[in-house]
Motif scaffolding. Sequence first.
Motif, short mmCIF file in Angstrom:
data_model
loop_
_atom_site.label_atom_id
_atom_site.label_comp_id
_atom_site.label_asym_id
_atom_site.label_seq_id
_atom_site.Cartn_x
_atom_site.Cartn_y
_atom_site.Cartn_z
N ASP A 115 0.82 -1.21 0.00
CA ASP A 115 0.00 0.00 0.00
C ASP A 115 0.86 1.26 0.00
O ASP A 115 0.54 2.23 -0.67
CB ASP A 115 -0.96 -0.01 1.20
N ALA A 116 1.96 1.22 0.72
CA ALA A 116 2.85 2.38 0.78
C ALA A 116 3.52 2.63 -0.56
O ALA A 116 3.57 3.77 -1.02
CB ALA A 116 3.89 2.18 1.88
N ILE A 117 4.00 1.58 -1.20
CA ILE A 117 4.69 1.79 -2.47
C ILE A 117 3.72 2.25 -3.56
O ILE A 117 4.09 3.02 -4.45
CB ILE A 117 5.51 0.56 -2.90
N LYS A 118 2.47 1.82 -3.47
CA LYS A 118 1.46 2.30 -4.44
C LYS A 118 1.23 3.80 -4.29
O LYS A 118 0.93 4.48 -5.26
CB LYS A 118 0.14 1.55 -4.24
N GLN A 119 1.40 4.32 -3.08
CA GLN A 119 1.28 5.76 -2.87
C GLN A 119 2.41 6.51 -3.56
O GLN A 119 2.23 7.61 -4.06
CB GLN A 119 1.29 6.10 -1.38
N VAL A 120 3.59 5.92 -3.57
CA VAL A 120 4.77 6.56 -4.13
C VAL A 120 4.82 6.43 -5.65
O VAL A 120 5.16 7.38 -6.35
CB VAL A 120 6.05 5.96 -3.51
N LEU A 121 4.48 5.26 -6.15
CA LEU A 121 4.52 4.98 -7.59
C LEU A 121 3.11 4.58 -8.04
O LEU A 121 2.84 3.40 -8.29
CB LEU A 121 5.52 3.86 -7.89
N PRO A 122 2.20 5.54 -8.13
CA PRO A 122 0.78 5.22 -8.32
C PRO A 122 0.43 4.52 -9.64
O PRO A 122 -0.61 3.88 -9.73
CB PRO A 122 0.10 6.58 -8.25
N HIS A 123 1.31 4.59 -10.62
CA HIS A 123 1.02 3.95 -11.91
C HIS A 123 1.80 2.65 -12.10
O HIS A 123 1.86 2.12 -13.21
CB HIS A 123 1.29 4.92 -13.06
N GLY A 124 2.40 2.18 -11.03
CA GLY A 124 3.17 0.94 -11.10
C GLY A 124 4.55 1.16 -11.67
O GLY A 124 5.00 2.29 -11.85
N VAL A 125 5.21 0.05 -11.96
CA VAL A 125 6.56 0.06 -12.50
C VAL A 125 6.58 -0.81 -13.75
O VAL A 125 6.11 -1.94 -13.72
CB VAL A 125 7.58 -0.51 -11.48
N LYS A 136 7.17 6.67 -12.67
CA LYS A 136 7.13 8.06 -12.22
C LYS A 136 6.60 8.07 -10.81
O LYS A 136 5.62 7.41 -10.48
CB LYS A 136 6.20 8.91 -13.10
N THR A 137 7.25 8.87 -9.95
CA THR A 137 6.76 9.00 -8.58
C THR A 137 5.51 9.87 -8.57
O THR A 137 5.19 10.53 -9.56
CB THR A 137 7.82 9.63 -7.66
N ILE A 138 4.85 9.90 -7.44
CA ILE A 138 3.63 10.69 -7.30
C ILE A 138 3.90 12.18 -7.56
O ILE A 138 3.03 12.89 -8.03
CB ILE A 138 2.98 10.47 -5.91
#
Length: 143
Positions: free
Chosen positions: A58-68, A91-93
């Motif tokens: 959940d935390a990483i989804k906040q940082v990289l909202p469109h995935g990798v 891209k980061t948030i």
Amino acid sequence: MATPEENKAIIRDYLDAFGKFDKERVLALVAEDAWLETPTKSAVGGKKTRAHMASEFDAIKQVLPHGVDMTILSMTAEEDRVHCEVSGTAKTIDGQSYDNRYHYAFQVRDGKISRFVEYMDTKLVEDLIVPTFQKAGATNIGN
């Protein structure tokens, strides 16, 4: 024991699911007693259980909202081991480019990932991802 090609297919599926932050699919591919190790002394280093990995989603989804975008550059398999080199771009948030390279050493048991070691540019993660985690109020990074 599965064939090396079957194990490679599991890893391809895992990398696709991880890149999309599809937590349910990722956890379905990881054994209950699995562990991930990032061998570094940085904030993101150490050994993590499956539960710890799940808690970071959940935390990483906040940082990289469109995935990798996880692009497999090379992959080799022998017996229960799969090694691959991967390029990850995102891209980061706050619009910063995240471009990392990884080498994964996976071990597969009974159709699930039981162990993996992740090598990456941990300085990039510390400089770009960790501060964004902190801005987002996330606390589940590293050990």
